[in-house]
Scaffold this motif. Sequence first.
Motif, PDB file in Angstrom:
ATOM      1  N   LYS A 161     -44.085   1.637  24.804  1.00  0.00           N
ATOM      2  CA  LYS A 161     -43.753   0.672  23.746  1.00  0.00           C
ATOM      3  C   LYS A 161     -42.246   0.524  23.507  1.00  0.00           C
ATOM      4  O   LYS A 161     -41.831  -0.251  22.645  1.00  0.00           O
ATOM      5  N   TYR A 185     -41.259  -0.832  11.420  1.00  0.00           N
ATOM      6  CA  TYR A 185     -41.885  -1.125  12.718  1.00  0.00           C
ATOM      7  C   TYR A 185     -43.391  -1.375  12.526  1.00  0.00           C
ATOM      8  O   TYR A 185     -43.947  -2.326  13.090  1.00  0.00           O
ATOM      9  N   ALA A 186     -44.017  -0.548  11.701  1.00  0.00           N
ATOM     10  CA  ALA A 186     -45.452  -0.742  11.422  1.00  0.00           C
ATOM     11  C   ALA A 186     -45.684  -2.111  10.794  1.00  0.00           C
ATOM     12  O   ALA A 186     -46.635  -2.829  11.153  1.00  0.00           O
ATOM     13  N   GLU A 187     -44.789  -2.516   9.905  1.00  0.00           N
ATOM     14  CA  GLU A 187     -44.913  -3.825   9.251  1.00  0.00           C
ATOM     15  C   GLU A 187     -44.756  -4.950  10.276  1.00  0.00           C
ATOM     16  O   GLU A 187     -45.537  -5.920  10.272  1.00  0.00           O
ATOM     17  N   SER A 192     -49.122   1.442   3.776  1.00  0.00           N
ATOM     18  CA  SER A 192     -49.808   2.682   4.140  1.00  0.00           C
ATOM     19  C   SER A 192     -48.818   3.719   4.673  1.00  0.00           C
ATOM     20  O   SER A 192     -48.903   4.906   4.369  1.00  0.00           O
ATOM     21  N   LYS A 193     -47.830   3.259   5.450  1.00  0.00           N
ATOM     22  CA  LYS A 193     -46.811   4.183   5.958  1.00  0.00           C
ATOM     23  C   LYS A 193     -45.978   4.737   4.796  1.00  0.00           C
ATOM     24  O   LYS A 193     -45.665   5.929   4.752  1.00  0.00           O
ATOM     25  N   LYS A 234     -45.383  -4.888  13.370  1.00  0.00           N
ATOM     26  CA  LYS A 234     -46.519  -4.915  14.308  1.00  0.00           C
ATOM     27  C   LYS A 234     -47.827  -5.304  13.626  1.00  0.00           C
ATOM     28  O   LYS A 234     -48.637  -6.045  14.171  1.00  0.00           O
ATOM     29  N   TYR A 235     -48.060  -4.754  12.419  1.00  0.00           N
ATOM     30  CA  TYR A 235     -49.393  -4.870  11.825  1.00  0.00           C
ATOM     31  C   TYR A 235     -49.418  -5.466  10.422  1.00  0.00           C
ATOM     32  O   TYR A 235     -50.476  -5.548   9.808  1.00  0.00           O
ATOM     33  N   GLY A 236     -48.251  -5.830   9.895  1.00  0.00           N
ATOM     34  CA  GLY A 236     -48.245  -6.521   8.606  1.00  0.00           C
ATOM     35  C   GLY A 236     -48.024  -5.609   7.413  1.00  0.00           C
ATOM     36  O   GLY A 236     -47.824  -4.404   7.532  1.00  0.00           O
ATOM     37  N   LYS A 237     -48.071  -6.284   6.251  1.00  0.00           N
ATOM     38  CA  LYS A 237     -47.693  -5.646   4.978  1.00  0.00           C
ATOM     39  C   LYS A 237     -48.523  -4.403   4.662  1.00  0.00           C
ATOM     40  O   LYS A 237     -48.006  -3.409   4.132  1.00  0.00           O
ATOM     41  N   SER A 238     -49.819  -4.437   4.944  1.00  0.00           N
ATOM     42  CA  SER A 238     -50.658  -3.286   4.580  1.00  0.00           C
ATOM     43  C   SER A 238     -50.259  -2.048   5.383  1.00  0.00           C
ATOM     44  O   SER A 238     -50.323  -0.926   4.884  1.00  0.00           O
ATOM     45  N   ALA A 239     -49.790  -2.257   6.624  1.00  0.00           N
ATOM     46  CA  ALA A 239     -49.331  -1.112   7.435  1.00  0.00           C
ATOM     47  C   ALA A 239     -48.044  -0.535   6.851  1.00  0.00           C
ATOM     48  O   ALA A 239     -47.843   0.680   6.840  1.00  0.00           O
TER      49      ALA A 239
END
Length: 548
Positions: A262, A354-356, A366-367, A358-363
């Motif tokens: 990645k 990075y999580a946001e 959660s992080k 890739k996967y949006g606001k909820s990620a």
Amino acid sequence: MQNNLKSGLFFPISIICFIWIINPLFAYAFSGSNNDEVSALQMQVDILHYNFKIQLNSEEKSINCESEITALSINPDLNEIELNLYDNLEVTNVLMDGRKVEFFRRKNRIFIKSYKNLTDTFKIFIKYNGKPQRAGFDGFVFGEVNGTTLIYNISEPTYAATWFVCDDDPADKALLDIEITNDSQFVSVSNGKLESIKNYDGQKIYHYKTIYPISTYLIAVYSAPYLNYHDDYAGLDGKDSMKIEYYVLPEHLKKSKVDFAKHTEMIKVFSELFGEYPFIKEKYGVAEFLWNFGAMENQTNTGIGYNFLSGNDFFKDTYVHELAHHWWGNSVSPKSWDDIWLNEGFATYCEALYAEAKYGKSALISKMMSKFSKHFSGTLYAPKNLFGSTVYDKGAWILHMLRFEIGDSCFFRTLRDYYTLYKYSNASVEDFKNVCERTSGKNLDKFFDQWIYIGEDIPECDYSYSIEKKDGKIFCSFKIIQVQEQYAEFHFPLEIRFKFDDGNSFIKKMEIESREQTNLFELPNETFEMTLDPDNNLLAVFNNRGTN
Ligand SMILES: [Zn+2]
């Protein structure tokens, strides 16, 4: 740097025990030693370039080094210079501008007498050898795993001088040429671009060149029978491109190809968020090493611990974190170790960014919730523990709250402005604050005092409410009291979501500006559910005390 003392990841129990056993060592490394002080004499000199040659003697676990240092005197009356080098390494020759000069050693430093007042640039040549000692997190290590020798170093924060003669001050960046000599079965890796590999008498000499300024704690040597392969990063504008180089032990080749895959995408995500990858004319590299507590963001060549390859993407956050340091820490480096939040808090928040991406606001949320705690200690500025959860996790939360305070677009504009202004240089927390204030147009004295300079705890708030009816209208009288003990009065924006039986909901935003306050909200219905900070924007605790 990421260490598994605070990463929250799963580790085999034997490793957890080992960490617990060596905890006093970590406490020592975290708190630094007298080696971490930058003396008044050191401040008189600006190192411009290190031309460093290191011979690795694996059998004896020793090194032979020669360093030619080009420096600039800041004081025209200067006739002595001071550099960091551990006392156990024996210095055999010191020359200044080609002349033999006197020197003496004291407390892991070398003091060199000049033959004249140093009014301009000058060159020092130092030759030394010995067995590097372990210090800090590791220092310089001749390691072994499964019968394979692997040589590496961990210098952060102030342990470069266990092997590298230098001005060990993160603010004294310099350019670097480094030549590593080892037996020819070893692949040697360092910062910057590989200029040449020469064969000499059964040995290989690897020459790496760093054209971007580098702080001493980020200078790295790795040498092992590595296998290596690469990916390509195209660059944002299509003009520059570079290789992403991986160096792994043969047993981890397969796993690494899953885990490291990645990196191209990660570099693109951060380049788009902050500005182009800072070292694009060199490379990004990842080399496996034997520091089993995590990873280290050595400039253009991150070291990843032997236990941090899983073959199933398990340690992605660690890779993201170390890559993010190339913007925050390596390119924009701290002015002093008091400013380490600008390294670790930023790199930790980048895991969530990075999580946001890739996967949006909820990620993102959660992080951030995985980094939430009520039990941070000490201030974020000049922290007691440079590598504790206050610096990393609270540090990440402060950026998250700054984003809430000044708004998304302004927050990212601020990061880009800050990066543009300080890249390849050094910044303090105050420098960052000034950029935040300039870009947002807001006075952030209170924000920085309560979260960074003075405040040590987090807001703990008791709240209650009652329904009041007046002139046929329904009001919610909302009362909130801060009860935390150390910092008297936090100011922050607070959102409350009201959700009604008919499924409708709305959010009211208020400014908390005193230790105790009451706000009145008009509502369409007296039956509702109330949620404070529904999007988890705040590092705060809210206790529901019922009706008032
Ligand atoms: Zn880090």
